[in-house]
Motif scaffolding. Structure first.
Motif, short mmCIF file in Angstrom:
data_model
loop_
_atom_site.label_atom_id
_atom_site.label_comp_id
_atom_site.label_asym_id
_atom_site.label_seq_id
_atom_site.Cartn_x
_atom_site.Cartn_y
_atom_site.Cartn_z
N GLN A 160 10.04 4.66 -2.75
CA GLN A 160 10.48 3.46 -3.70
C GLN A 160 11.19 2.19 -2.83
OE1 GLN A 160 9.69 3.70 -6.76
NE2 GLN A 160 9.26 5.72 -7.02
N ASP A 161 11.45 2.35 -1.62
CA ASP A 161 11.98 1.32 -0.97
C ASP A 161 12.04 1.71 0.71
OD1 ASP A 161 13.35 -0.98 -0.59
OD2 ASP A 161 15.04 -0.38 -1.43
N MET A 162 12.22 0.52 1.39
CA MET A 162 12.19 0.82 2.70
C MET A 162 13.54 0.13 3.48
SD MET A 162 8.24 -0.06 3.40
CE MET A 162 7.16 0.38 2.12
N ARG A 163 13.92 0.60 4.52
CA ARG A 163 14.98 -0.34 5.25
C ARG A 163 14.52 -0.88 6.50
NH1 ARG A 163 16.73 -0.80 1.24
NH2 ARG A 163 18.52 0.23 0.22
N VAL A 164 14.49 -2.10 6.97
CA VAL A 164 13.90 -2.66 8.27
C VAL A 164 15.11 -3.14 9.10
CG1 VAL A 164 12.01 -3.14 6.74
CG2 VAL A 164 13.87 -4.95 6.74
N ALA A 165 14.67 -3.38 10.23
CA ALA A 165 15.63 -3.98 11.06
C ALA A 165 14.57 -5.01 11.79
CB ALA A 165 16.19 -2.83 11.96
N ARG A 166 15.30 -5.94 12.52
CA ARG A 166 14.76 -6.95 13.20
C ARG A 166 14.31 -6.27 14.75
NH1 ARG A 166 12.39 -11.70 11.87
NH2 ARG A 166 13.31 -13.54 12.68
N VAL A 182 16.54 6.90 -7.11
CA VAL A 182 17.65 6.12 -6.72
C VAL A 182 17.10 4.90 -5.83
CG1 VAL A 182 19.72 6.00 -5.28
CG2 VAL A 182 19.38 8.06 -6.91
N GLY A 183 16.04 5.23 -5.29
CA GLY A 183 15.26 4.24 -4.49
C GLY A 183 14.94 2.96 -5.33
N TRP A 184 14.42 3.22 -6.20
CA TRP A 184 13.73 2.11 -7.01
C TRP A 184 14.93 1.49 -7.84
CZ3 TRP A 184 14.49 1.64 -12.32
CH2 TRP A 184 14.77 2.81 -13.08
N ARG A 185 16.05 2.15 -8.03
CA ARG A 185 17.10 1.77 -9.12
C ARG A 185 18.03 0.89 -8.05
NH1 ARG A 185 19.96 6.66 -11.87
NH2 ARG A 185 18.74 7.69 -10.12
N GLN A 186 18.02 1.34 -6.76
CA GLN A 186 18.69 0.46 -5.95
C GLN A 186 17.88 -0.87 -5.36
OE1 GLN A 186 19.73 2.45 -2.18
NE2 GLN A 186 20.43 0.75 -1.35
N LEU A 208 0.83 -1.24 -0.02
CA LEU A 208 -0.15 0.07 -0.03
C LEU A 208 0.81 1.24 0.00
CD1 LEU A 208 -2.76 -0.80 2.78
CD2 LEU A 208 -2.91 -0.78 0.15
N LEU A 209 2.18 1.09 0.19
CA LEU A 209 2.92 2.34 0.37
C LEU A 209 3.99 2.53 -0.69
CD1 LEU A 209 3.94 2.09 4.26
CD2 LEU A 209 2.21 3.59 3.23
N LEU A 210 4.39 1.64 -1.33
CA LEU A 210 5.33 1.56 -2.38
C LEU A 210 4.48 2.29 -3.63
CD1 LEU A 210 7.10 -1.90 -2.46
CD2 LEU A 210 8.18 0.21 -1.76
N GLY A 211 5.43 3.31 -4.06
CA GLY A 211 4.96 4.28 -5.08
C GLY A 211 3.94 5.49 -4.78
N ARG A 212 3.82 5.35 -3.42
CA ARG A 212 2.68 6.54 -3.01
C ARG A 212 3.82 7.81 -3.04
NH1 ARG A 212 -2.52 5.35 -3.65
NH2 ARG A 212 -2.71 3.21 -2.61
N ARG A 265 16.30 10.71 -1.26
CA ARG A 265 15.99 11.21 -0.03
C ARG A 265 15.62 10.12 0.87
NH1 ARG A 265 14.07 16.69 -0.15
NH2 ARG A 265 13.98 17.27 -2.36
N ARG A 266 16.30 9.95 2.08
CA ARG A 266 16.16 9.11 3.12
C ARG A 266 15.36 9.60 4.16
NH1 ARG A 266 20.85 5.11 5.16
NH2 ARG A 266 19.67 4.25 6.92
#
Length: 93
Positions: free
Chosen positions: A27-33, A48-52, A9-13, A75-76
Motif C-alpha cells: 500500500q505504501d513505501m518508505r524511501v531514503a535519499r 493502514v498503509g493506504w489510509r496513511q 507496478l508494485l502498489l496494490g500487489r 505490516r512493515r
C-alpha cells in the motif's frame, strides 16, 4: 546490485509468503535519499498503509499504529525481505 522497478507496478500487489499464503497488499513505501537517487527502505502492507498514504493526518495515524491500536493491520517489511524478481507477484523470502 541496484535494480529499478516502477512504483506503479508494485502498489496494490498482493504479497505472498513462501507457502503461498497471502500476507497483504503493498500500500505504501518508505524511501531514503542515496546521493542523487531515492531507494526504498520499507514497504507497508495492509489497510493502514493506504489510509496513511491518503490521509492528511498520516503522521498521527502512524503514531496510533505504532502505539498498538492498529498493530495487527500494519505490516512493515524491509526491502530486502521481498523477492521482486517478478513485480506482478511479490513474495517474502
Amino acid at each position: 546490485m541496484r535494480r529499478e522497478i516502477r512504483v506503479d507496478l508494485l502498489l496494490g500487489r498482493v504479497v505472498r509468503d513462501a507457502a503461498g499464503r497471502r500476507v497483504g497488499r503493498i500500500q505504501d513505501m518508505r524511501v531514503a535519499r542515496d546521493g542523487r537517487d531515492w531507494i526504498v527502505t520499507h514497504f507497508l502492507l495492509g489497510p493502514v498503509g493506504w489510509r496513511q498514504r491518503l490521509s492528511p493526518t498520516g503522521p498521527r495515524l502512524r503514531w496510533h499504529t505504532l502505539r498498538g491500536t492498529q498493530r495487527a493491520a500494519l505490516r512493515r517489511v524491509r526491502w530486502d525481505v521481498l523477492d521482486l524478481s517478478d513485480p506482478a507477484r511479490p513474495q517474502l523470502r
